[in-house]
Scaffold this active site. Structure first.
Site, mmCIF file in Angstrom:
data_model
loop_
_atom_site.group_PDB
_atom_site.id
_atom_site.type_symbol
_atom_site.label_atom_id
_atom_site.label_comp_id
_atom_site.label_asym_id
_atom_site.label_seq_id
_atom_site.Cartn_x
_atom_site.Cartn_y
_atom_site.Cartn_z
ATOM 1 N N HIS A 1 0.852 -1.190 0.000
ATOM 2 C CA HIS A 1 0.000 0.000 0.000
ATOM 3 C C HIS A 1 0.886 1.239 0.000
ATOM 4 O O HIS A 1 1.615 1.502 0.961
ATOM 5 C CB HIS A 1 -0.915 0.000 1.221
ATOM 6 N N ASP B 261 -7.605 1.302 2.828
ATOM 7 C CA ASP B 261 -7.197 2.312 3.807
ATOM 8 C C ASP B 261 -8.111 3.518 3.962
ATOM 9 O O ASP B 261 -7.945 4.270 4.910
ATOM 10 C CB ASP B 261 -5.777 2.797 3.482
ATOM 11 N N ASP C 145 1.036 5.193 -0.120
ATOM 12 C CA ASP C 145 0.325 6.471 0.026
ATOM 13 C C ASP C 145 0.994 7.539 -0.825
ATOM 14 O O ASP C 145 2.175 7.829 -0.616
ATOM 15 C CB ASP C 145 0.333 6.922 1.484
ATOM 16 N N HIS D 257 -6.562 9.469 0.287
ATOM 17 C CA HIS D 257 -7.185 9.415 1.607
ATOM 18 C C HIS D 257 -6.323 9.985 2.733
ATOM 19 O O HIS D 257 -6.733 9.918 3.903
ATOM 20 C CB HIS D 257 -7.607 7.975 1.934
ATOM 21 N N ASP E 289 1.886 -1.076 4.461
ATOM 22 C CA ASP E 289 2.337 0.165 3.843
ATOM 23 C C ASP E 289 3.772 0.032 3.328
ATOM 24 O O ASP E 289 4.686 -0.337 4.083
ATOM 25 C CB ASP E 289 2.279 1.311 4.844
#
Length: 1196
Positions: free
Chosen positions: A221, A335, A223, A615, A472
């Site tokens: 994941h 998430d 970001d 997000h 993450d």
């Protein structure tokens, strides 16, 4: 010998003229100082060596300042010339020059001018052909003002038989509002699964013909901004992940991987060579690498607007189509902090077959797990036939990391996260660490893991099991790939070779899992398996444990939430006008039209807006410097979009398209921003006695009648509409601060009428005082003012000394205000003259005195909000025939309420504008509370989901206060049997109705500490933050009663249009002071008839060429994505202020465009991934209520 000067004849006005020339000299000196400052900046920059990237932000600010200095120099030269001309007129006895000179110099001194015996009349310019010549009155005379009247439109009552959608709520096995009623929302200790229970199973439930099929899905994941900026994350972690991915997947065809964020993937793709690109395509083609969702980011689902949610998905899907040729099949959202049914609808309509979610309230997860309903068909509320059903998998446990995905016991699952093997800096917090799998322990390790898998399988109805393997930014080190894949493969080999275990394990992608499930259940991909239930509703507000409700991020960093909506409105408007201009440029072969440059700005803006939908972007939950990075990207694109809109509007108005010249800049943008966190500076239009033009642009597909404001440098003016008719106008001062007004800066308001998707040219010129009977100066009343606040040159200022309430009104309603505080108290609707309580106040929330406190994510208040005491605030009451305002200066907000006297939709609602400042507070949250007399039964209210649909809410005493707050991206309403009160918001904020008839909107939050969700900081980077609302009170006209039991709720048609006009404003483009000549048509009207007002043109987006082709990347295609959204609305309320009608549910494209022909029209999925067939432009197309239809259109 001194030179002897011959004495001149004494002028009787010489003393006054000498004073004026002395002041002129001072003014010239100030201009010279400005010029020297300008020179210093330019020479200083010229001497510098080439600067590194860290200076670029500073240089951007300097460029803006230089631009302002240049504009100031031009203004000063013009002002000096005007002063000279005016002094000459005074010398000849022209008393009108005195008033003009006072305006120019902001003077309030008497100047005596004696009238000479005879004075030659000065010649005046003849008006332009077709323009009205206003008579200039003789000195000392005042022409009577004409009364400004609004011709309100007739009230429309929509027949109930047109609103069939209102009567058919979705049939579902699980309605989320029923679950809220049912659950106690307690949190008993469940053992190893803290928020669940002790799971058991019968090993005999599986057999050789009914095996447990396990898919372990490696993922990372990433970001696009959170603790690091997008670029920092890419360089330090994401690039290594993707680099390693190619090599490691090629080592074994059984290895699989999924990836989601196209913002990162596209950046990486631009850097790799063609040979690696070919290898990646092989991995995609053979099913080892799956792109899941395919959006630019994994979008937030609480604050994001559906336009931006679709746009970031469209950007990602179009990038994939032009490079990899991939069409994503499955959605992956592990998430986002809560989930909206809008996203399920969007994914369904893009052509995806299945989706996955994770962050849902722990009590709801437990309830659905007990029912084995963690997989369901997610159905939209209005859908009674199942056409919107989307297969959804909900992950059952606390998090998406490895300890919380293999089964119910995190301490056991953590021992199967082989990144944490001895020697790694990563450890398991349960003090039980993983060990490498070998021949000696493979049996024990395999059976231990299988036990967790079997327990997890008890929560689902099928024997196909999904096991995510990641977290993450995982797999950024090459050895992690080796450790995870090799150790799991040993376990797989052991289990698969022992048939008595009745289990098959393998690496897989998300679609491998879903496709196997569909096959096992005997249905087509995406269809509803027999035993899978239907669920309707949404998953807000999220809590991950105890009373820790994630309702704080609904408001965190509201400055940037407001900026997001401005960016969205600009992008949509730019897309529409560019698509029109580009079509005309092709038609007229206009070589000067800068289509490639504009396309590059559009693509950059799409990606900047898309990136912010992440997000941790629009949510306001990133580090301060990351927020700055987001802000800089948005503001840079915002400036480019403004210029693009100006140039396209100029081109479309040009009488001869080939006369348009690129970068000539005939018109200014409406405002400039010095930095990402500054409020905009409005562009001042320089006026003279000659007409100057202002261009207005309406991006909506229906006509607009609306009040617009233009900032100008004169008090007395004349405004002409495109036909040359003088229209009513109103002038008011521009307040520089609470005490004073800005010299030579005024706000001019007038009502414009614009065609659908049209551009119109209005003209303005300066006239003599009192010469224009249709021009009105506002009157100003002050409450609690100091003596230095009472002088406003050129305007009448009075003091209100009594404490009686006062009212402002227009053709649709009257607003009553407190005579002591200036705050709103009530609204009276017309023509029924029913007064409705709408009492406004500001309140403060504190922070809970406990170990866990409010932060960027969490809202943990110390109790109910406390009213902000407001004693003797400065109140300005500004009244005029077109626009009236009340300004109240409270301790934490500059509060402005506007009554707009227009026949259009802007006249139907009360405008509220706040500039909130909490920078002097600590651990406080400011809210605006409006108390009404509406009796909303059971404290039921409705909030929107992403501006797309409304969701029923109810305040529960069994829940903590913070759990009763919900996101309000665009609107909320509450109602009883007689009346509805709506708040329409220009930005996303948190909202609730904790008390019957009372609404609270959180405006800003300032928090000292982190809330232990990973951010590692509080929220202390607050700004002076604007927010805007419209308050709408509507009286029910239908005999049909309001319902508080069904989930369905729809805005009224008026609310829909007011909301759209709030977020899609009319663009104002003033003429530059020294623009070159260009002949313009008065109006550009591109379509032959407006669309029905319930059919919203969501986008008209020119398609980009192949992204990884340097030659074609920014060459626009000759096709565009056309998106139409049919609005559903509540027919129980009358329709006011709208010229459009909502009667014909069909639209025909054949003759829709005036000068352009629809060459080709293809119906497609929402992001143009799938074609559904070509459509004859002569065919009447019906878009059903609530649906968004997409087309690929080619105009010529």
């Amino acid at each position: 010998m001194p030179i002897q000067l011959r004495p001149r004849k004494k002028n009787p006005h010489q003393r006054q003229i000498n004073v004026l020339y002395f002041m002129l000299a001072i003014f010239a000196l100030a201009s010279l100082s400005t010029y020297l400052n300008y020179e210093f900046l330019h020479k200083g920059l010229a001497r510098k060596d080439p600067v590194s990237s860290k200076y670029m932000q500073a240089l951007d600010g300097i460029e803006i300042k230089i631009k302002r200095i240049e504009d100031d120099i031009i203004r000063n030269h013009e002002t000096i010339k005007e002063i000279k001309d005016t002094v000459g007129k005074i010398a000849k006895g022209d008393r009108s020059g005195i008033d003009r000179l006072k305006e120019v110099l902001q003077l309030d001194i008497p100047v005596e001018v004696k009238k000479p015996g005879r004075q030659e009349e000065e010649p005046r310019e003849d008006p332009a052909p077709g323009l009205v010549n206003m008579e200039v009155p003789a000195p000392g005379l005042k022409k009577e003002e004409e009364v400004y009247e609004v011709q309100t439109r007739s009230v429309q009552l929509v027949p109930q038989d047109m609103c069939t959608w209102s009567d058919s709520p979705a049939a579902a096995d699980y309605q989320m509002h029923d679950i809220f009623e049912l659950l106690p929302f307690d949190n008993p200790d469940g053992g190893v699964w803290k928020q669940g229970w002790d799971i058991s199973y019968d090993a005999n439930q599986w057999s050789p013909t009914n095996q447990l099929q396990v898919f372990v899905v490696p993922h990372s994941h990433c970001d696009p901004g959170w603790i690091k900026t997008f670029d920092d994350y890419y360089r330090s972690q994401t690039k290594p992940i993707l680099d390693n991915m190619v090599t490691k997947l090629e080592e074994d065809k059984n290895h699989k991987f999924i990836y989601a964020e196209i913002s990162f993937f596209s950046h990486w793709w631009d850097e790799i060579d063609d040979s690696i690109k070919k290898r990646v395509k092989v991995l995609v083609d053979n099913g080892q690498l799956e792109i899941v969702t395919g959006g630019w980011v994994m979008t937030d689902e609480a604050n994001a607007h559906y336009f931006a949610m679709i746009d970031q998905l469209l950007e990602g899907h179009q990038w994939l189509a032009g490079t990899l040729g991939v069409k994503p099949q499955s959605g992956w959202a592990i998430d986002p902090f809560g989930y909206s049914s809008t996203m399920a609808y969007i994914l369904k309509r893009t052509g995806l077959k299945s989706m996955l979610i994770q962050r849902v309230h722990y009590s709801i997860k437990k309830h659905l797990a007990q029912k084995k309903a963690m997989e369901f068909m997610w159905r939209q509320q209005w859908d009674n036939e199942g056409g919107t059903d989307m297969f959804c998998h909900m992950m059952p446990f606390y998090s998406y990391d490895v300890p919380h995905t293999c089964g119910p016991d995190p301490k056991v699952c953590c021992t199967f996260d082989f990144r944490r093997l001895p020697g790694s800096k990563y450890k398991c917090p349960w003090k039980l660490n993983p060990v490498s799998v070998n021949d000696g322990n493979v049996a024990e390790r395999s059976l231990t893991l299988l036990d967790q898998y079997r327990k997890k399988a008890q929560l689902y109805k099928t024997d196909v099991l999904l096991i995510p393997l990641g977290d993450d930014f995982r797999y950024d080190q090459a050895d992690e790939w080796d450790k995870q894949y090799s150790n799991y493969q040993k376990i797989f080999n052991y289990v698969n070779s022992h048939s008595e275990l009745n289990t098959q394990m393998q690496f897989g992608t998300l679609s491998d899992y879903f496709n196997t499930l569909y096959k096992t259940m005997g249905v087509d991909v995406g269809a509803q398996p027999k035993s899978i239930p239907v669920l309707s509703g949404d998953f807000f507000t999220y809590a991950d444990r105890d009373d820790h409700y994630w309702s704080g991020y609904f408001t965190s960093r509201p400055f940037y939430k407001h900026l997001d909506r401005l960016m969205e409105g600009h992008l949509r408007s730019a897309e529409v006008i560019f698509s029109m201009a580009q079509s005309y440029a092709r038609k007229f072969t206009s070589s000067a039209f800068p289509s490639v440059e504009m396309m590059s700005h559009l693509v950059t803006a799409r990606r900047a807006l898309g990136l912010f939908q992440h997000h941790d972007g629009i949510t306001g939950t990133a580090k301060d410097f990351v927020v700055v990075d987001y802000g800089n990207r948005i503001v840079e694109s915002l400036a480019h979009l403004k210029r693009l809109i100006v140039e396209c509007a100029t081109y479309l108005l040009a009488a001869e398209k080939n006369d348009y010249k690129d970068k000539t800049y005939y018109f200014n943008v409406d405002e400039l921003r010095e930095s990402h966190d500054s409020l905009p500076d409005k562009t001042v239009m320089e006026l003279s006695e000659s007409f100057r033009s202002v261009i207005l642009y309406n991006s909506m597909a229906s006509k607009r009648t609306e009040v617009v404001k233009v900032f100008i440098n004169a008090v007395d003016v004349e405004v002409q509409n495109p036909t040359g008719k003088v229209i009513h106008s109103q002038i008011e001062p521009f307040w520089a601060d609470t005490d004073s007004t800005a010299g030579l800066k005024y706000k001019l308001a007038f009502v414009c009428e614009l065609p659908a998707l049209g551009v119109a040219r209005y003209q303005i010129r300066r006239v003599a005082p009192a010469s224009n009977p249709r021009h009105h100066r506002v009157e100003i009343k002050l409450i609690n003012a100091q003596p230095n606040q009472a002088t406003v040159p050129s305007f009448v200022v009075k003091h209100k000394t009594d404490s009686a309430d006062f009212s402002l009104e227009n053709a649709y309603f009257k607003a009553r205000f407190s005579g002591t505080t200036g705050l709103l108290k009530a609204m009276t609707t017309k023509p029924d003259l029913v007064e409705h309580k709408t009492e406004a106040e500001f309140v403060l929330y504190g922070t809970k005195n406990a170990k866990e406190k409010s932060g960027a994510y969490l809202f943990l208040p110390d109790g109910v909000a406390k009213p902000v005491p407001i004693a003797g605030p400065l109140v300005r009451i500004i009244t005029g025939p077109i626009l009236s305002e009340v300004h109240v200066f409270t301790p934490y907000a500059e509060h402005v309420v506007r009554v707009i006297n227009s026949a259009g939709s802007d006249g139907t609602a009360l405008d509220v504008y706040n500039i909130v400042d909490v920078r002097h507070l600590l651990n406080k949250e400011v809210a605006m509370r409006i108390s009404t007399d509406i009796k909303n039964q059971d404290r039921v209210f409705y909030t929107d989901l992403n501006g797309f649909q409304m969701q029923r809410r109810k305040t529960y005493d069994k829940l903590p206060l913070q759990a009763n707050f919900y996101p309000m991206p665009a609107m909320m309403f509450m109602e009883d049997q007689n009346c509805r009160f709506s708040i329409l918001s220009q930005q996303s904020l948190g909202v609730s109705s904790l008390i019957q008839g009372v609404v609270e909107v959180i405006l800003d939050r300032r928090l000292n500490q982190d809330d232990n969700r990973g951010l590692g900081q509080g929220v202390l980077d607050n700004k002076r933050t604007p927010n805007r609302f419209r308050l709408l009170v509507e009286n029910r006209r239908s005999s049909k009663e309001a319902s508080t039991t069904v989930t369905l709720g729809y805005p009224t048609l008026v609310a829909h249009l007011v909301s759209l006009h709030l977020t899609q404003p009319i663009f104002v483009m003033p003429q530059k002071p020294s623009s070159p000549p260009l002949t313009l048509n008065p109006v550009f009207t591109p379509i032959s008839h407006e669309l029905p007002c319930d059919l919203h043109l969501l986008n008209l987006r020119t398609m980009q060429n192949k992204d990884d082709s340097p030659e074609l990347k920014y060459v626009p295609r000759d096709t565009a994505a056309l998106l139409l959204h049919r609005l559903a609305y509540d027919c129980s309320y009358p329709v006011l202020g709208l010229s459009c009608v909502a009667t014909d549910p069909k639209v025909t494209f054949e003759n829709l465009f005036k000068d352009l022909k629809v060459e080709k029209l293809v119906e497609t999925s929402l992001t143009l991934m799938h074609d559904y067939g070509e459509v004859d432009p002569q065919t009447a197309i019906q878009v059903d209520a609530m649906e968004i239809s997409a087309f690929r259109i080619k105009l010529k």
